[in-house]
Design a protein around this motif. Structure first.
Motif, mmCIF file in Angstrom:
data_model
loop_
_atom_site.group_PDB
_atom_site.id
_atom_site.type_symbol
_atom_site.label_atom_id
_atom_site.label_comp_id
_atom_site.label_asym_id
_atom_site.label_seq_id
_atom_site.Cartn_x
_atom_site.Cartn_y
_atom_site.Cartn_z
ATOM 1 N N MET A 112 4.364 -12.658 4.308
ATOM 2 C CA MET A 112 5.317 -12.484 5.286
ATOM 3 C C MET A 112 4.431 -11.685 6.290
ATOM 4 O O MET A 112 3.519 -11.038 6.274
ATOM 5 N N SER A 113 4.980 -11.936 7.621
ATOM 6 C CA SER A 113 4.568 -11.300 8.825
ATOM 7 C C SER A 113 4.875 -9.671 8.948
ATOM 8 O O SER A 113 4.409 -8.792 9.474
ATOM 9 N N SER A 114 6.234 -9.713 8.446
ATOM 10 C CA SER A 114 7.155 -8.318 8.812
ATOM 11 C C SER A 114 7.936 -8.409 7.507
ATOM 12 O O SER A 114 8.692 -9.276 7.054
ATOM 13 N N GLU A 136 15.273 -2.818 5.919
ATOM 14 C CA GLU A 136 15.535 -1.826 5.063
ATOM 15 C C GLU A 136 13.957 -1.256 4.352
ATOM 16 O O GLU A 136 14.015 -0.284 3.805
ATOM 17 N N LEU A 137 13.123 -2.363 4.110
ATOM 18 C CA LEU A 137 11.618 -1.900 3.669
ATOM 19 C C LEU A 137 10.990 -1.352 4.717
ATOM 20 O O LEU A 137 10.100 -0.482 4.309
ATOM 21 N N ARG A 138 11.076 -1.801 5.974
ATOM 22 C CA ARG A 138 9.994 -1.393 6.948
ATOM 23 C C ARG A 138 10.222 0.325 7.315
ATOM 24 O O ARG A 138 9.210 0.969 7.664
ATOM 25 N N LYS A 139 11.310 0.498 7.044
ATOM 26 C CA LYS A 139 11.644 2.236 7.385
ATOM 27 C C LYS A 139 11.008 3.056 6.225
ATOM 28 O O LYS A 139 10.879 4.175 6.327
ATOM 29 N N THR A 170 18.007 -4.074 -7.841
ATOM 30 C CA THR A 170 18.888 -4.471 -8.836
ATOM 31 C C THR A 170 20.164 -4.759 -7.895
ATOM 32 O O THR A 170 20.906 -5.718 -8.027
ATOM 33 N N ASP A 171 20.622 -3.803 -7.009
ATOM 34 C CA ASP A 171 21.825 -3.840 -6.126
ATOM 35 C C ASP A 171 21.567 -4.523 -4.973
ATOM 36 O O ASP A 171 22.266 -4.386 -4.121
ATOM 37 N N HIS A 172 20.374 -4.950 -4.674
ATOM 38 C CA HIS A 172 19.992 -5.516 -3.383
ATOM 39 C C HIS A 172 19.230 -6.853 -3.598
ATOM 40 O O HIS A 172 18.155 -6.904 -3.146
ATOM 41 N N PRO A 173 19.489 -7.736 -4.238
ATOM 42 C CA PRO A 173 19.190 -9.096 -4.393
ATOM 43 C C PRO A 173 18.647 -9.618 -3.092
ATOM 44 O O PRO A 173 17.847 -10.522 -3.038
ATOM 45 N N GLU A 174 19.653 -9.667 -1.912
ATOM 46 C CA GLU A 174 19.004 -10.213 -0.888
ATOM 47 C C GLU A 174 17.723 -9.622 -0.444
ATOM 48 O O GLU A 174 17.062 -10.575 0.340
ATOM 49 N N VAL A 175 17.223 -8.763 -0.699
ATOM 50 C CA VAL A 175 16.007 -8.115 -0.103
ATOM 51 C C VAL A 175 14.915 -8.996 -1.001
ATOM 52 O O VAL A 175 14.023 -9.560 -0.219
ATOM 53 N N ALA A 176 15.072 -9.059 -2.319
ATOM 54 C CA ALA A 176 14.123 -9.887 -3.090
ATOM 55 C C ALA A 176 14.161 -11.223 -2.662
ATOM 56 O O ALA A 176 13.230 -11.767 -2.550
ATOM 57 N N THR A 177 15.076 -11.956 -2.319
ATOM 58 C CA THR A 177 15.476 -13.131 -1.864
ATOM 59 C C THR A 177 14.626 -13.448 -0.515
ATOM 60 O O THR A 177 13.813 -14.426 -0.308
ATOM 61 N N SER A 178 14.696 -12.418 0.519
ATOM 62 C CA SER A 178 14.155 -12.553 1.728
ATOM 63 C C SER A 178 12.659 -12.293 1.703
ATOM 64 O O SER A 178 11.773 -12.968 2.331
ATOM 65 N N LEU A 179 12.170 -11.755 0.514
ATOM 66 C CA LEU A 179 10.919 -11.601 0.420
ATOM 67 C C LEU A 179 10.132 -12.755 -0.507
ATOM 68 O O LEU A 179 8.697 -12.738 -0.744
ATOM 69 N N GLY A 180 10.920 -13.531 -0.745
ATOM 70 C CA GLY A 180 10.377 -14.464 -2.107
ATOM 71 C C GLY A 180 10.038 -13.921 -3.413
ATOM 72 O O GLY A 180 9.131 -14.470 -3.808
ATOM 73 N N VAL A 185 1.335 -3.592 2.291
ATOM 74 C CA VAL A 185 1.377 -3.732 3.657
ATOM 75 C C VAL A 185 0.918 -2.586 4.367
ATOM 76 O O VAL A 185 0.658 -1.495 3.997
ATOM 77 N N ASP A 186 0.521 -2.877 5.635
ATOM 78 C CA ASP A 186 -0.210 -2.221 6.466
ATOM 79 C C ASP A 186 0.832 -0.916 7.238
ATOM 80 O O ASP A 186 2.003 -1.122 6.672
ATOM 81 N N SER A 187 0.158 -0.118 8.048
ATOM 82 C CA SER A 187 1.030 1.037 8.685
ATOM 83 C C SER A 187 2.155 0.271 9.594
ATOM 84 O O SER A 187 3.063 0.963 9.768
ATOM 85 N N GLN A 188 2.131 -1.119 10.013
ATOM 86 C CA GLN A 188 3.115 -1.706 10.701
ATOM 87 C C GLN A 188 4.097 -2.503 9.887
ATOM 88 O O GLN A 188 5.028 -2.983 10.364
ATOM 89 N N GLY A 189 4.092 -2.301 8.465
ATOM 90 C CA GLY A 189 4.873 -3.276 7.526
ATOM 91 C C GLY A 189 4.410 -4.578 7.563
ATOM 92 O O GLY A 189 5.325 -5.545 7.050
#
Length: 139
Positions: free
Chosen positions: A34-36, A40-43, A89-99, A109-113
């Motif tokens: 992923m490029s970004s 919710e993870l970037r923060k 566990t309660d955020h399966p959409e995050v896992a899906t978006s990350l593959g 990840v680097d300092s920019q995410g």
């Protein structure tokens, strides 16, 4: 030999090959996908660290506990490295978006995410550290 015996032998051989292939892929460092990161993870990424190890876990994952200890220790002993554990566990959409299909999965990840690399399964400490060194070196 009967047909049933041949089917059993074939099934066992196929299962053995699949198991060996899966085991070989565990802990292997791969290039980032992923490029970004999602917002919710970037923060969670530390802009003051050169690399953040973002561990994707679930509450029922035994290898996740071992990975958490390994990555926390590595981050404590390595300048410019931070470790964050995110439970999907309660955020399966995050896992899906990350593959992410299995836990633990660790994203570096680097300092920019921006994802630099990822590891499926429990990382091998020295292999991960060797892969991270170019990203941790002072600019």
């Amino acid at each position: 030999m009967t047909t049933g015996t041949w089917v059993l032998i074939g099934t066992l051989a196929l299962a053995s090959v699949a198991g060996l292939a899966w085991r070989r892929s565990q802990g292997r460092v791969r290039a980032g996908k992923m490029s970004s990161l999602p917002a919710e993870l970037r923060k969670l990424v530390d802009p003051g660290s050169r690399v953040t190890l973002l561990q994707i876990s679930t509450t029922f994952c035994a290898p996740c506990r071992h990975t958490r200890l390994l990555l926390s220790d590595l981050a404590d002993k390595t300048e410019g490295l931070r470790h964050i554990d995110f439970d999907v566990t309660d955020h399966p959409e995050v896992a899906t978006s990350l593959g992410v299909l299995t836990t633990p999965t660790t994203l570096a990840v680097d300092s920019q995410g921006v994802e630099l690399m990822r590891v499926g399964g429990v990382p091998k400490r020295e292999t991960l550290l060797d892969a991270l060194r170019p990203h941790l070196a002072p600019e």
